[in-house]
Design a protein around this motif. Structure first.
Motif, mmCIF file in Angstrom:
data_model
loop_
_atom_site.group_PDB
_atom_site.id
_atom_site.type_symbol
_atom_site.label_atom_id
_atom_site.label_comp_id
_atom_site.label_asym_id
_atom_site.label_seq_id
_atom_site.Cartn_x
_atom_site.Cartn_y
_atom_site.Cartn_z
ATOM 1 N N ILE A 77 -0.962 6.128 -5.357
ATOM 2 C CA ILE A 77 -2.420 6.718 -5.824
ATOM 3 C C ILE A 77 -2.869 7.316 -4.506
ATOM 4 C CG2 ILE A 77 -4.831 5.726 -6.174
ATOM 5 C CD1 ILE A 77 -3.850 3.145 -7.620
ATOM 6 N N GLU A 78 -3.882 8.344 -4.524
ATOM 7 C CA GLU A 78 -4.155 9.020 -3.170
ATOM 8 C C GLU A 78 -5.465 8.483 -2.838
ATOM 9 O OE1 GLU A 78 -4.135 13.104 -3.430
ATOM 10 O OE2 GLU A 78 -1.862 13.361 -3.988
ATOM 11 N N GLU A 79 -6.369 8.171 -3.349
ATOM 12 C CA GLU A 79 -7.706 7.946 -3.143
ATOM 13 C C GLU A 79 -7.492 6.359 -2.411
ATOM 14 O OE1 GLU A 79 -11.375 6.683 -2.043
ATOM 15 O OE2 GLU A 79 -10.389 5.341 -3.620
ATOM 16 N N MET A 107 1.953 2.410 -3.493
ATOM 17 C CA MET A 107 1.124 2.467 -4.582
ATOM 18 C C MET A 107 1.093 4.238 -4.668
ATOM 19 S SD MET A 107 -0.030 -0.300 -5.705
ATOM 20 C CE MET A 107 1.706 -0.981 -5.601
ATOM 21 N N GLU A 161 -8.982 2.823 -3.992
ATOM 22 C CA GLU A 161 -8.292 2.397 -5.250
ATOM 23 C C GLU A 161 -6.897 2.174 -4.676
ATOM 24 O OE1 GLU A 161 -9.397 2.302 -8.320
ATOM 25 O OE2 GLU A 161 -11.506 2.757 -7.702
ATOM 26 N N ARG A 162 -6.261 2.925 -3.838
ATOM 27 C CA ARG A 162 -4.996 2.433 -3.570
ATOM 28 C C ARG A 162 -4.873 0.833 -2.918
ATOM 29 N NH1 ARG A 162 -1.129 6.581 -0.017
ATOM 30 N NH2 ARG A 162 1.033 5.424 -0.268
ATOM 31 N N TYR A 198 0.758 -1.233 0.028
ATOM 32 C CA TYR A 198 -0.135 -0.018 0.021
ATOM 33 C C TYR A 198 0.836 1.328 -0.011
ATOM 34 C CZ TYR A 198 -3.831 3.149 1.644
ATOM 35 O OH TYR A 198 -4.711 4.027 1.650
ATOM 36 N N ARG A 211 -5.560 -1.613 -5.502
ATOM 37 C CA ARG A 211 -4.274 -1.819 -6.343
ATOM 38 C C ARG A 211 -3.327 -2.508 -5.661
ATOM 39 N NH1 ARG A 211 -1.802 1.383 -10.447
ATOM 40 N NH2 ARG A 211 -4.011 1.798 -11.062
#
Length: 277
Positions: A163-165, A161, A168-169, A158, A172
């Motif tokens: 990605i901020e949201e 990753m 979704e993070r 985590y 992924r």
């Protein structure tokens, strides 16, 4: 080998859900038929996030049917009128300790300050999973369970990753981690996972991973996850729990394919979305 129940609710949950979980834990007739053991008697635990801003996290080594705290914790007045709940009863994997620490859920803080609570059914190869950790913090294999190692690996994944949201993070991260575990041959035949992700501001959601690599009939019969949904309630449960819920009138449908279910409470109600692994 464990039994799982996850519920997302927008009105007080019915006690029949918890009765089914306890009965399945005490006498798992599917496990008895498929693998020869009768009960999940190596501990139990829960994680709950409610609309009142209350987060409950509890686990203990004794079976859920013998624990006096069951009636206190699995009480609609405690759980509130809206929330997310994970329940787990444990049958310890070979080579893993039997103690309160090793009961599920496992909790850890992620890099963004959020918390995850993790429960699993199945087994990972401990040595292969351990070898994947970047930061081992002096963990000793004989003292911890495979699910603790998975939780630490998920936190590391985590973190990496971009990605901020948060949801979704996490999705992924789970896809990435399961792919790496499969590449290393660490997943075994069954590795189902439920996660409660608790975010700042009393925001929470649940994800459930269905991962069954062993297509043998008894593995599918034992390991399959089943869901039920209406306007007020979403349920995801292990096979034995689902069978008992069906006897009480719940309509339970098997997932049948590997993937990740995202379950959120929104203004429009309970929303679910399935992502293929």
């Amino acid at each position: 080998m464990c039994r799982l129940l996850g519920i997302t609710y927008v009105k007080e949950p019915d006690l029949s859900l918890f009765t089914a979980f306890i009965r399945a834990s005490q006498h798992d007739f599917i496990a008895e038929e498929c693998y020869g053991f009768r009960s999940h008697n190596h501990g139990w635990g829960l994680a709950v996030s409610t609309d009142k801003g209350r987060t409950l996290f509890y686990k203990f080594v004794i079976p859920c049917w013998d624990d006096e705290m069951v009636k206190t914790l699995l009480n609609p007045r405690v759980l509130g009128g809206c929330g997310i709940l994970l329940l787990h009863s444990r049958r310890a994997s070979a080579g893993t300790p039997i103690d309160s620490f090793s009961a599920h859920p496992f909790s850890t803080m992620l890099v963004d300050g959020s918390n995850i609570y993790v429960v699993q059914n199945g087994g990972l190869d401990k040595e292969k999973t351990y070898s994947m950790l970047k930061e081992k913090f002096g963990l000793k294999l004989e003292a911890v369970s495979d699910t603790l190692l998975f939780t630490r690996l998920l936190a590391e994944t985590y973190r990496d990753m971009g990605i901020e949201e948060p949801s979704e993070r996490l999705l992924r991260a789970l896809k990435t981690l399961y792919r790496k575990l499969m590449e290393r041959g660490a997943t075994g035949g069954l590795a189902n996972t439920f996660i409660l992700h608790s975010l700042p501001g009393d925001r929470s959601y649940m994800v459930a991973v269905r991962f069954i690599a062993n297509e043998a009939e008894k593995a599918l019969k034992y390991g399959e996850l089943f869901t039920s949904k209406n306007d007020d309630l979403f349920v995801i449960a292990s096979s034995t729990v689902a069978r008992l819920l069906e006897e009480q009138g719940y309509r339970m449908a098997p997932l049948k394919k590997n993937g990740i279910l995202l379950i959120k409470i929104e203004k429009r109600g309970i929303l679910t979305h399935f992502h293929v692994l």
